[in-house]
Scaffold this active site. Structure first.
Site, PDB file in Angstrom:
ATOM      1  N   TYR A 155       0.841  -1.217   0.000  1.00  0.00           N
ATOM      2  CA  TYR A 155       0.000   0.000   0.000  1.00  0.00           C
ATOM      3  C   TYR A 155       0.870   1.259   0.000  1.00  0.00           C
ATOM      4  O   TYR A 155       0.628   2.205  -0.766  1.00  0.00           O
ATOM      5  CB  TYR A 155      -0.889  -0.049   1.242  1.00  0.00           C
ATOM      6  CG  TYR A 155      -1.902   1.056   1.386  1.00  0.00           C
ATOM      7  CD1 TYR A 155      -3.077   1.052   0.641  1.00  0.00           C
ATOM      8  CD2 TYR A 155      -1.706   2.086   2.299  1.00  0.00           C
ATOM      9  CE1 TYR A 155      -4.034   2.053   0.810  1.00  0.00           C
ATOM     10  CE2 TYR A 155      -2.648   3.083   2.477  1.00  0.00           C
ATOM     11  CZ  TYR A 155      -3.815   3.066   1.722  1.00  0.00           C
ATOM     12  OH  TYR A 155      -4.753   4.056   1.893  1.00  0.00           O
ATOM     13  N   LYS A 159       0.996   4.070  -2.936  1.00  0.00           N
ATOM     14  CA  LYS A 159       0.674   5.472  -2.651  1.00  0.00           C
ATOM     15  C   LYS A 159       1.872   6.379  -2.917  1.00  0.00           C
ATOM     16  O   LYS A 159       1.707   7.500  -3.422  1.00  0.00           O
ATOM     17  CB  LYS A 159       0.174   5.623  -1.206  1.00  0.00           C
ATOM     18  CG  LYS A 159      -1.155   4.915  -0.930  1.00  0.00           C
ATOM     19  CD  LYS A 159      -2.298   5.447  -1.805  1.00  0.00           C
ATOM     20  CE  LYS A 159      -3.651   4.955  -1.354  1.00  0.00           C
ATOM     21  NZ  LYS A 159      -4.749   5.458  -2.204  1.00  0.00           N
TER      22      LYS A 159
HETATM   23  P1  NDP Z   1     -13.487   2.261   1.173  1.00  0.00           P
HETATM   24  O1  NDP Z   1     -12.848   0.929   1.438  1.00  0.00           O
HETATM   25  O2  NDP Z   1     -14.562   2.728   2.089  1.00  0.00           O
HETATM   26  O3  NDP Z   1     -14.074   2.278  -0.326  1.00  0.00           O
HETATM   27  C1  NDP Z   1     -13.264   1.868  -1.392  1.00  0.00           C
HETATM   28  C2  NDP Z   1     -13.921   2.299  -2.665  1.00  0.00           C
HETATM   29  O4  NDP Z   1     -13.075   1.907  -3.756  1.00  0.00           O
HETATM   30  C3  NDP Z   1     -15.259   1.663  -2.886  1.00  0.00           C
HETATM   31  O5  NDP Z   1     -16.094   2.575  -3.531  1.00  0.00           O
HETATM   32  C4  NDP Z   1     -14.922   0.481  -3.809  1.00  0.00           C
HETATM   33  O6  NDP Z   1     -16.003   0.099  -4.637  1.00  0.00           O
HETATM   34  C5  NDP Z   1     -13.842   1.122  -4.649  1.00  0.00           C
HETATM   35  N1  NDP Z   1     -12.974   0.159  -5.319  1.00  0.00           N
HETATM   36  C6  NDP Z   1     -12.172  -0.776  -4.752  1.00  0.00           C
HETATM   37  N2  NDP Z   1     -11.524  -1.460  -5.709  1.00  0.00           N
HETATM   38  C7  NDP Z   1     -11.937  -0.947  -6.898  1.00  0.00           C
HETATM   39  C8  NDP Z   1     -11.655  -1.257  -8.255  1.00  0.00           C
HETATM   40  N3  NDP Z   1     -10.798  -2.224  -8.583  1.00  0.00           N
HETATM   41  N4  NDP Z   1     -12.274  -0.533  -9.232  1.00  0.00           N
HETATM   42  C9  NDP Z   1     -13.153   0.452  -8.898  1.00  0.00           C
HETATM   43  N5  NDP Z   1     -13.466   0.777  -7.633  1.00  0.00           N
HETATM   44  C10 NDP Z   1     -12.866   0.078  -6.646  1.00  0.00           C
HETATM   45  O7  NDP Z   1     -12.291   3.317   1.034  1.00  0.00           O
HETATM   46  P2  NDP Z   1     -11.975   4.652   1.855  1.00  0.00           P
HETATM   47  O8  NDP Z   1     -13.071   5.620   1.693  1.00  0.00           O
HETATM   48  O9  NDP Z   1     -11.508   4.274   3.205  1.00  0.00           O
HETATM   49  O10 NDP Z   1     -10.687   5.162   1.032  1.00  0.00           O
HETATM   50  C11 NDP Z   1     -10.797   5.882  -0.174  1.00  0.00           C
HETATM   51  C12 NDP Z   1      -9.390   6.274  -0.618  1.00  0.00           C
HETATM   52  O11 NDP Z   1      -8.742   7.014   0.422  1.00  0.00           O
HETATM   53  C13 NDP Z   1      -8.493   5.083  -0.917  1.00  0.00           C
HETATM   54  O12 NDP Z   1      -7.657   5.385  -2.019  1.00  0.00           O
HETATM   55  C14 NDP Z   1      -7.688   4.940   0.360  1.00  0.00           C
HETATM   56  O13 NDP Z   1      -6.449   4.324   0.113  1.00  0.00           O
HETATM   57  C15 NDP Z   1      -7.521   6.398   0.752  1.00  0.00           C
HETATM   58  N6  NDP Z   1      -7.252   6.589   2.179  1.00  0.00           N
HETATM   59  C16 NDP Z   1      -8.175   6.254   3.139  1.00  0.00           C
HETATM   60  C17 NDP Z   1      -7.916   6.472   4.486  1.00  0.00           C
HETATM   61  C18 NDP Z   1      -8.909   6.171   5.557  1.00  0.00           C
HETATM   62  O14 NDP Z   1      -8.641   6.463   6.727  1.00  0.00           O
HETATM   63  N7  NDP Z   1     -10.061   5.599   5.225  1.00  0.00           N
HETATM   64  C19 NDP Z   1      -6.630   7.049   4.900  1.00  0.00           C
HETATM   65  C20 NDP Z   1      -5.727   7.357   3.825  1.00  0.00           C
HETATM   66  C21 NDP Z   1      -6.046   7.134   2.525  1.00  0.00           C
HETATM   67  P3  NDP Z   1     -17.077  -1.046  -4.154  1.00  0.00           P
HETATM   68  O15 NDP Z   1     -17.926  -0.376  -3.100  1.00  0.00           O
HETATM   69  O16 NDP Z   1     -17.845  -1.393  -5.368  1.00  0.00           O
HETATM   70  O17 NDP Z   1     -16.261  -2.170  -3.601  1.00  0.00           O
END
Ligand code: NDP
Length: 247
Positions: A155, A159
């Protein structure tokens, strides 16, 4: 801060941070294509929330790591809505594990979704943006990509790779009126952080100068700023939304 007339594509817009970004861009007037890969009901709920608030949104299912699917989706957005003006590469997954035990499949899945996905989507919309001589790309990174995190070699590498992608593409497209930036969240209140034991949450908060987790709106606000006219002179940068835990 109006985005009236703009078309936005937010990958991973079905939940968490992506949903908040969809809602914010729609509230600013953009037509928001809400992407998801598997949870159609959740993505439909994002669209419903936008419409209830008086905004415009459409669903678009594709796997960001699937080159042909990305191209086909962006082509159809081009035909339907005249092309993407704003791309937010938010879709991301984790497959945590210590290096020695990390499986090839866990490395590949995280790199493919979090890094290659951003490359594929950026490439697919770049031509559309070039024609308009205007565009905004925002890559959602993470504090892990800057500070590292044990158990997250895949990861953190993905990133950190996004930072290089952001800078290279920013330089390539600056002369076409396209800006490319990153937003790197720290600990944000989402399903992921809610799963941490309360004790761990309190321990983590002690390491954060502002002593609390961020909200999904904090991240959406940074994205909104970068894609708005106020952000027009910013490119190749990453805004850290982390309460000061990494400076
Ligand atoms: P979630 O796990 O809540 O949601 C992930 C989202 O990505 C979902 O909408 C999922 O779709 C989609 N997704 C996953 N794989 C694919 C794919 N192959 N193609 C298209 N869509 C995909 O994520 P977060 O809201 O927690 O995180 C969002 C972003 O922020 C990410 O990039 C994460 O790395 C980053 N981030 C998050 C942090 C946190 O504290 N939450 C901290 C730092 C960074 P579906 O619902 O259909 O599975």
């Amino acid at each position: 801060m109006s985005l009236a007339g703009k078309v936005a594509l937010v990958t991973g817009g079905s939940r968490g941070i992506g949903r908040a970004i969809c809602l914010r861009l729609a509230a600013m007037g953009a037509l928001v294509y809400t992407n998801y890969v598997s949870r159609q009901e959740a993505a439909a709920e994002t669209v419903r929330l936008i419409e209830v608030a008086g905004g415009k949104a459409r669903l678009v299912a594709f796997d960001v790591a699937d080159s042909e699917a990305v191209l086909a989706a962006c082509k159809s957005i081009g035909e339907e809505a005249g092309g993407v003006d704003i791309l937010v590469n938010n879709a991301g997954i984790t497959r945590d594990g210590l290096l020695a035990r990390m499986k090839d499949a866990d490395w590949d899945a995280v790199i493919d979704t979090n890094l290659k996905g951003a490359f594929l989507c950026s490439r697919a919309v770049a031509r559309q943006m070039m024609k308009k001589r205007w565009g905004r790309i925002v890559n959602i990174s993470s504090v892990s990509g800057f500070a590292g995190n044990p158990g997250q070699a895949n990861y953190a590498a993905a990133k950190a790779g996004l930072t290089g992608l952001t800078k290279a593409v920013a330089r390539e497209y600056a002369s076409r009126g396209i800006t490319v930036n990153g937003v790197a969240p720290g600990y944000i209140e989402t399903e992921m952080t809610a799963q941490l034991p309360l004790e761990t949450q309190e321990q983590i908060k002690k390491e954060i100068p502002l002593a609390l987790f961020g909200s999904v709106e904090d991240v959406a606000g940074a994205v909104a700023y970068l894609v708005s006219e106020d952000g027009r002179y910013i490119t190749g940068q990453t805004i850290h939304v982390n309460g000061g835990m990494y400076m």
